[in-house]
Design a protein around this motif. Structure first.
Motif, PDB file in Angstrom:
ATOM      1  N   ILE A 300     -31.544 -11.088 -54.953  1.00  0.00           N
ATOM      2  CA  ILE A 300     -31.563 -11.277 -56.407  1.00  0.00           C
ATOM      3  C   ILE A 300     -31.574  -9.952 -57.168  1.00  0.00           C
ATOM      4  O   ILE A 300     -31.935  -9.921 -58.345  1.00  0.00           O
ATOM      5  CB  ILE A 300     -32.759 -12.147 -56.840  1.00  0.00           C
ATOM      6  N   ILE A 301     -31.171  -8.874 -56.510  1.00  0.00           N
ATOM      7  CA  ILE A 301     -31.180  -7.583 -57.198  1.00  0.00           C
ATOM      8  C   ILE A 301     -30.255  -7.609 -58.418  1.00  0.00           C
ATOM      9  O   ILE A 301     -30.623  -7.148 -59.499  1.00  0.00           O
ATOM     10  CB  ILE A 301     -30.765  -6.454 -56.235  1.00  0.00           C
ATOM     11  N   LYS A 302     -29.062  -8.138 -58.265  1.00  0.00           N
ATOM     12  CA  LYS A 302     -28.122  -8.162 -59.388  1.00  0.00           C
ATOM     13  C   LYS A 302     -28.672  -8.980 -60.549  1.00  0.00           C
ATOM     14  O   LYS A 302     -28.545  -8.595 -61.716  1.00  0.00           O
ATOM     15  CB  LYS A 302     -26.772  -8.725 -58.954  1.00  0.00           C
ATOM     16  N   GLN A 303     -29.275 -10.140 -60.245  1.00  0.00           N
ATOM     17  CA  GLN A 303     -29.818 -10.994 -61.289  1.00  0.00           C
ATOM     18  C   GLN A 303     -30.931 -10.275 -62.054  1.00  0.00           C
ATOM     19  O   GLN A 303     -31.010 -10.340 -63.287  1.00  0.00           O
ATOM     20  CB  GLN A 303     -30.351 -12.299 -60.688  1.00  0.00           C
ATOM     21  N   ALA A 304     -31.809  -9.590 -61.312  1.00  0.00           N
ATOM     22  CA  ALA A 304     -32.876  -8.836 -61.969  1.00  0.00           C
ATOM     23  C   ALA A 304     -32.307  -7.684 -62.793  1.00  0.00           C
ATOM     24  O   ALA A 304     -32.754  -7.411 -63.911  1.00  0.00           O
ATOM     25  CB  ALA A 304     -33.862  -8.320 -60.922  1.00  0.00           C
ATOM     26  N   ASN A 305     -31.305  -7.013 -62.260  1.00  0.00           N
ATOM     27  CA  ASN A 305     -30.651  -5.917 -62.967  1.00  0.00           C
ATOM     28  C   ASN A 305     -30.060  -6.399 -64.292  1.00  0.00           C
ATOM     29  O   ASN A 305     -30.250  -5.781 -65.345  1.00  0.00           O
ATOM     30  CB  ASN A 305     -29.550  -5.333 -62.080  1.00  0.00           C
ATOM     31  N   ASP A 306     -29.363  -7.536 -64.251  1.00  0.00           N
ATOM     32  CA  ASP A 306     -28.752  -8.087 -65.463  1.00  0.00           C
ATOM     33  C   ASP A 306     -29.809  -8.491 -66.488  1.00  0.00           C
ATOM     34  O   ASP A 306     -29.604  -8.342 -67.706  1.00  0.00           O
ATOM     35  CB  ASP A 306     -27.880  -9.287 -65.112  1.00  0.00           C
ATOM     36  N   ALA A 307     -30.950  -9.014 -66.009  1.00  0.00           N
ATOM     37  CA  ALA A 307     -32.016  -9.439 -66.918  1.00  0.00           C
ATOM     38  C   ALA A 307     -32.602  -8.237 -67.659  1.00  0.00           C
ATOM     39  O   ALA A 307     -32.909  -8.312 -68.855  1.00  0.00           O
ATOM     40  CB  ALA A 307     -33.109 -10.175 -66.144  1.00  0.00           C
ATOM     41  N   TYR A 308     -32.775  -7.119 -66.963  1.00  0.00           N
ATOM     42  CA  TYR A 308     -33.264  -5.903 -67.623  1.00  0.00           C
ATOM     43  C   TYR A 308     -32.299  -5.456 -68.720  1.00  0.00           C
ATOM     44  O   TYR A 308     -32.715  -5.132 -69.841  1.00  0.00           O
ATOM     45  CB  TYR A 308     -33.408  -4.781 -66.593  1.00  0.00           C
ATOM     46  N   LEU A 309     -31.018  -5.415 -68.397  1.00  0.00           N
ATOM     47  CA  LEU A 309     -30.032  -4.948 -69.367  1.00  0.00           C
ATOM     48  C   LEU A 309     -29.956  -5.878 -70.566  1.00  0.00           C
ATOM     49  O   LEU A 309     -29.819  -5.428 -71.718  1.00  0.00           O
ATOM     50  CB  LEU A 309     -28.665  -4.825 -68.692  1.00  0.00           C
ATOM     51  N   GLU A 310     -30.025  -7.168 -70.326  1.00  0.00           N
ATOM     52  CA  GLU A 310     -30.005  -8.140 -71.420  1.00  0.00           C
ATOM     53  C   GLU A 310     -31.204  -7.940 -72.340  1.00  0.00           C
ATOM     54  O   GLU A 310     -31.068  -7.947 -73.567  1.00  0.00           O
ATOM     55  CB  GLU A 310     -30.006  -9.568 -70.860  1.00  0.00           C
ATOM     56  N   GLN A 311     -32.390  -7.763 -71.733  1.00  0.00           N
ATOM     57  CA  GLN A 311     -33.597  -7.586 -72.529  1.00  0.00           C
ATOM     58  C   GLN A 311     -33.536  -6.301 -73.344  1.00  0.00           C
ATOM     59  O   GLN A 311     -33.997  -6.259 -74.487  1.00  0.00           O
ATOM     60  CB  GLN A 311     -34.817  -7.560 -71.602  1.00  0.00           C
ATOM     61  N   ALA A 312     -32.955  -5.254 -72.789  1.00  0.00           N
ATOM     62  CA  ALA A 312     -32.845  -3.990 -73.516  1.00  0.00           C
ATOM     63  C   ALA A 312     -31.984  -4.137 -74.773  1.00  0.00           C
ATOM     64  O   ALA A 312     -32.282  -3.543 -75.815  1.00  0.00           O
ATOM     65  CB  ALA A 312     -32.266  -2.909 -72.604  1.00  0.00           C
ATOM     66  N   GLU A 313     -30.920  -4.925 -74.679  1.00  0.00           N
ATOM     67  CA  GLU A 313     -30.050  -5.136 -75.829  1.00  0.00           C
ATOM     68  C   GLU A 313     -30.720  -5.998 -76.890  1.00  0.00           C
ATOM     69  O   GLU A 313     -30.470  -5.840 -78.086  1.00  0.00           O
ATOM     70  CB  GLU A 313     -28.739  -5.793 -75.383  1.00  0.00           C
ATOM     71  N   LEU A 314     -31.575  -6.920 -76.470  1.00  0.00           N
ATOM     72  CA  LEU A 314     -32.227  -7.847 -77.402  1.00  0.00           C
ATOM     73  C   LEU A 314     -33.450  -7.236 -78.077  1.00  0.00           C
ATOM     74  O   LEU A 314     -33.921  -7.751 -79.085  1.00  0.00           O
ATOM     75  CB  LEU A 314     -32.628  -9.135 -76.675  1.00  0.00           C
ATOM     76  N   GLU A 315     -33.980  -6.158 -77.520  1.00  0.00           N
ATOM     77  CA  GLU A 315     -35.162  -5.510 -78.095  1.00  0.00           C
ATOM     78  C   GLU A 315     -34.844  -4.046 -78.403  1.00  0.00           C
ATOM     79  O   GLU A 315     -35.233  -3.152 -77.655  1.00  0.00           O
ATOM     80  CB  GLU A 315     -36.339  -5.575 -77.129  1.00  0.00           C
ATOM     81  N   PRO A 316     -34.130  -3.781 -79.486  1.00  0.00           N
ATOM     82  CA  PRO A 316     -33.777  -2.387 -79.812  1.00  0.00           C
ATOM     83  C   PRO A 316     -34.993  -1.489 -79.935  1.00  0.00           C
ATOM     84  O   PRO A 316     -34.953  -0.314 -79.547  1.00  0.00           O
ATOM     85  CB  PRO A 316     -33.029  -2.518 -81.149  1.00  0.00           C
ATOM     86  N   GLY A 317     -36.083  -2.013 -80.471  1.00  0.00           N
ATOM     87  CA  GLY A 317     -37.280  -1.211 -80.651  1.00  0.00           C
ATOM     88  C   GLY A 317     -37.946  -0.822 -79.342  1.00  0.00           C
ATOM     89  O   GLY A 317     -38.667   0.182 -79.288  1.00  0.00           O
ATOM     90  N   MET A 318     -37.733  -1.614 -78.302  1.00  0.00           N
ATOM     91  CA  MET A 318     -38.339  -1.355 -76.990  1.00  0.00           C
ATOM     92  C   MET A 318     -37.299  -0.927 -75.965  1.00  0.00           C
ATOM     93  O   MET A 318     -37.588  -0.875 -74.772  1.00  0.00           O
ATOM     94  CB  MET A 318     -39.053  -2.625 -76.500  1.00  0.00           C
ATOM     95  N   ARG A 319     -36.093  -0.626 -76.441  1.00  0.00           N
ATOM     96  CA  ARG A 319     -34.982  -0.378 -75.525  1.00  0.00           C
ATOM     97  C   ARG A 319     -35.285   0.749 -74.541  1.00  0.00           C
ATOM     98  O   ARG A 319     -35.048   0.622 -73.339  1.00  0.00           O
ATOM     99  CB  ARG A 319     -33.720  -0.051 -76.321  1.00  0.00           C
ATOM    100  N   ASP A 320     -35.823   1.856 -75.024  1.00  0.00           N
ATOM    101  CA  ASP A 320     -36.080   2.994 -74.147  1.00  0.00           C
ATOM    102  C   ASP A 320     -37.106   2.639 -73.072  1.00  0.00           C
ATOM    103  O   ASP A 320     -36.957   3.025 -71.901  1.00  0.00           O
ATOM    104  CB  ASP A 320     -36.564   4.185 -74.962  1.00  0.00           C
ATOM    105  N   ASN A 321     -38.154   1.913 -73.463  1.00  0.00           N
ATOM    106  CA  ASN A 321     -39.182   1.515 -72.494  1.00  0.00           C
ATOM    107  C   ASN A 321     -38.614   0.585 -71.427  1.00  0.00           C
ATOM    108  O   ASN A 321     -38.926   0.715 -70.236  1.00  0.00           O
ATOM    109  CB  ASN A 321     -40.354   0.835 -73.204  1.00  0.00           C
ATOM    110  N   ILE A 322     -37.769  -0.360 -71.869  1.00  0.00           N
ATOM    111  CA  ILE A 322     -37.190  -1.320 -70.927  1.00  0.00           C
ATOM    112  C   ILE A 322     -36.226  -0.622 -69.977  1.00  0.00           C
ATOM    113  O   ILE A 322     -36.207  -0.901 -68.770  1.00  0.00           O
ATOM    114  CB  ILE A 322     -36.496  -2.464 -71.685  1.00  0.00           C
TER     115      ILE A 322
END
Length: 503
Positions: A300-322
């Motif tokens: 599930i590495i790819k799925q987890a990788n995609d989830a991180y990237l999706e979350q980074a785009e949805l949270e601009p204020g937390m993008r660097d932390n994510i």
């Protein structure tokens, strides 16, 4: 002497009163409609309530909030006095009085699962209260509020944190008990999706009925979740965390809600995926499911990788932390792939890490071998049992594969490294029995034996010649690790080139 009102004045009073009554009737009808639209009407009858409470609830109507406040104060007093069962009954009435206020459900569920449960030393008693918190959210709160994302987030958090993490001394007990419950609906092995979606036997139909009725889980949505984020191990709590968070996103997608509500659900998903990657595979379940041996779910590495990237785009204020967390996840993924002898995908993800985060790795660690070695050295000092267990399992696997190939020195070095990791970690957590129970590792011989069984099982895919050589090297019977109704083939040529599965 005061004169009595004239007949005309009486008629005027009566007429004015009639006008007011008609106006009140129209206003009340409008107000009732608006309360329905806004979801403010509370008409759920109380069950098993004392007659006085039932009467006052019916009579006071809009004052139900005041009654709930009074009950809340009394429930707090009962909790302080240790009268938990009486408190639960009052809590049930409070939620019946205020069924559409999500914070009421969240507070009461948290109180049961986190505050009351830890007052008991027996894991079985703790599990009773943790289950009560889960059931309160799953079976009642969501029933009254089927599109409230905060309730789905809280339910998912219970699975991810209370059951999935290791901060509670009884976390292993919770995991075992949850796996037993999942056995009732999906069986002890991998999920048979065809049987779950199209049950044909009475037993299969009963399992689906139990899954839908008791656990409120939809087989079709389970499969949809597994296809998007899996393959998942549904006996482990983080899979349920992903399911409920994803369900919350699905049921509330058409609503005009705060962005933060959706962000919290997605955050649970990528955090649970990281946990599932770390130890999302059950290697062994002991007698009566008394203990588990976990391994990483490297699929599930790819799925987890995609989830991180999706979350980074949805949270601009937390993008660097994510993205920083994403960078750390990639490094961990490369490390575990390498440890588990998956050199090709390890190299691919290592290249991806270097491309996306050029400054993430020191110049002297720019080769895969150098980087993996540095990560192993770092993990010696870790206090996360999941990470250290994964490192130990990987060392044992590499040792057995080396023995199969006749590389005695490599095998011995990996065996020694596994023991050093185990000794160093167990020494770092202290000698108290409490720490050993909460974050201790399984006995080293048990970990070694389970990896040995896994490597020599037909499902692992080790070449038959290498498997035979390994059995000989370890002084094991010729049929060790084989199904009871099969025997090793004697016709296999010893001249054929050995090969190792790419798993």
């Amino acid at each position: 002497m005061t004169e009595r009102p004239s007949r005309a004045r009486k008629f005027l009073y009566l007429g004015t009163l009639a006008v007011f009554m008609v106006g009140v009737g129209f206003s009340q009808r409008y107000l009732n409609h608006e309360r329905e639209v806004l979801g403010l009407t509370r008409i759920t009858p109380l069950e098993n309530a004392p007659p006085l409470l039932a009467f006052t609830t019916k009579a006071l109507g809009g004052f139900r909030g005041l009654i709930a406040n009074a009950l809340w104060i009394r429930a707090s007093e009962l909790q302080e006095d240790g009268k938990y069962f009486e408190m639960v009954q009052l809590s049930d009435w409070i939620t019946k009085l205020e069924p559409n206020i999500s914070t009421v459900w969240i507070h009461l569920a948290w109180n049961m699962s986190y505050n009351i449960s830890v007052k008991f030393s027996d894991p079985a008693d703790r599990w009773t209260w943790v289950k009560r918190g889960i059931e309160l959210l799953r079976d009642q709160a969501i029933q009254y509020n089927p599109k409230e994302p905060l309730l789905y987030r809280e339910l998912a958090w219970h699975f991810q944190h209370k059951l999935g993490h290791y901060l509670d001394d009884a976390h292993q007990y919770y995991k075992v008990e949850w796996a037993k419950e999942m056995d009732q609906v999906i069986g002890p092995g991998a999920v048979d999706w065809d049987e779950l979606l199209h049950p044909s036997t009475p037993e299969a139909k009963e399992r689906v009925r139990l899954l839908r009725g008791k656990y409120k889980m939809d087989p079709e949505f389970m499969k949809k979740t597994d296809e998007k984020y899996g393959p998942l191990e549904w006996h482990l709590p983080e899979s349920s965390a992903i399911y409920w968070a994803y369900k919350g996103l699905d049921v509330s997608k058409d609503q005009q809600l705060r962005k933060e509500d959706f962000v919290q659900l997605r955050r649970v998903i990528f955090q649970s995926l990281q946990l599932a990657f770390m130890r999302g595979r059950i290697i062994h379940r002991g007698t009566n499911n008394a203990e588990f041996v976990y391994g990483p779910n490297l699929e599930i590495i790819k799925q987890a990788n995609d989830a991180y990237l999706e979350q980074a785009e949805l949270e601009p204020g937390m993008r660097d932390n994510i993205l920083n967390a994403h960078k750390n996840f990639l490094g961990m993924a490369v490390y575990h792939l390498y440890e588990n002898n998956r050199k090709k995908p390890a190299q691919e993800w290592f290249n991806y890490l270097l491309e996306k985060y050029p400054n993430a790795i020191r110049p002297e660690l720019r080769t895969l071998d150098e980087y993996a070695f540095s990560r192993v050295a770092e993990d010696v000092g870790e206090t996360d049992p999941n990470r250290v267990t994964t490192a130990i399992l990987g060392a044992f696997e590499r040792a057995f594969l080396a023995y199969a190939l006749g590389e005695e020195e490599v095998g011995a070095n990996n065996m020694l490294w596994a023991k050093k990791l185990w000794d160093r970690y167990m020494g770092s957590i202290g000698s108290t029995e409490k720490n050993k129970i909460r974050v201790g590792l399984r006995p080293l011989p048990l970990l070694k034996e389970e990896v040995q069984k896994n490597v020599l099982s037909p499902d692992y895919g080790l070449d038959p010649v290498l498997a035979a050589q390994l059995r000989t090297r370890l002084n094991l019977p010729p049929d060790y690790g084989m199904p009871t109704n099969s025997v090793p083939s004697s016709s296999t040529s010893t001249n054929q080139a050995p090969k190792i599965s790419s798993r």
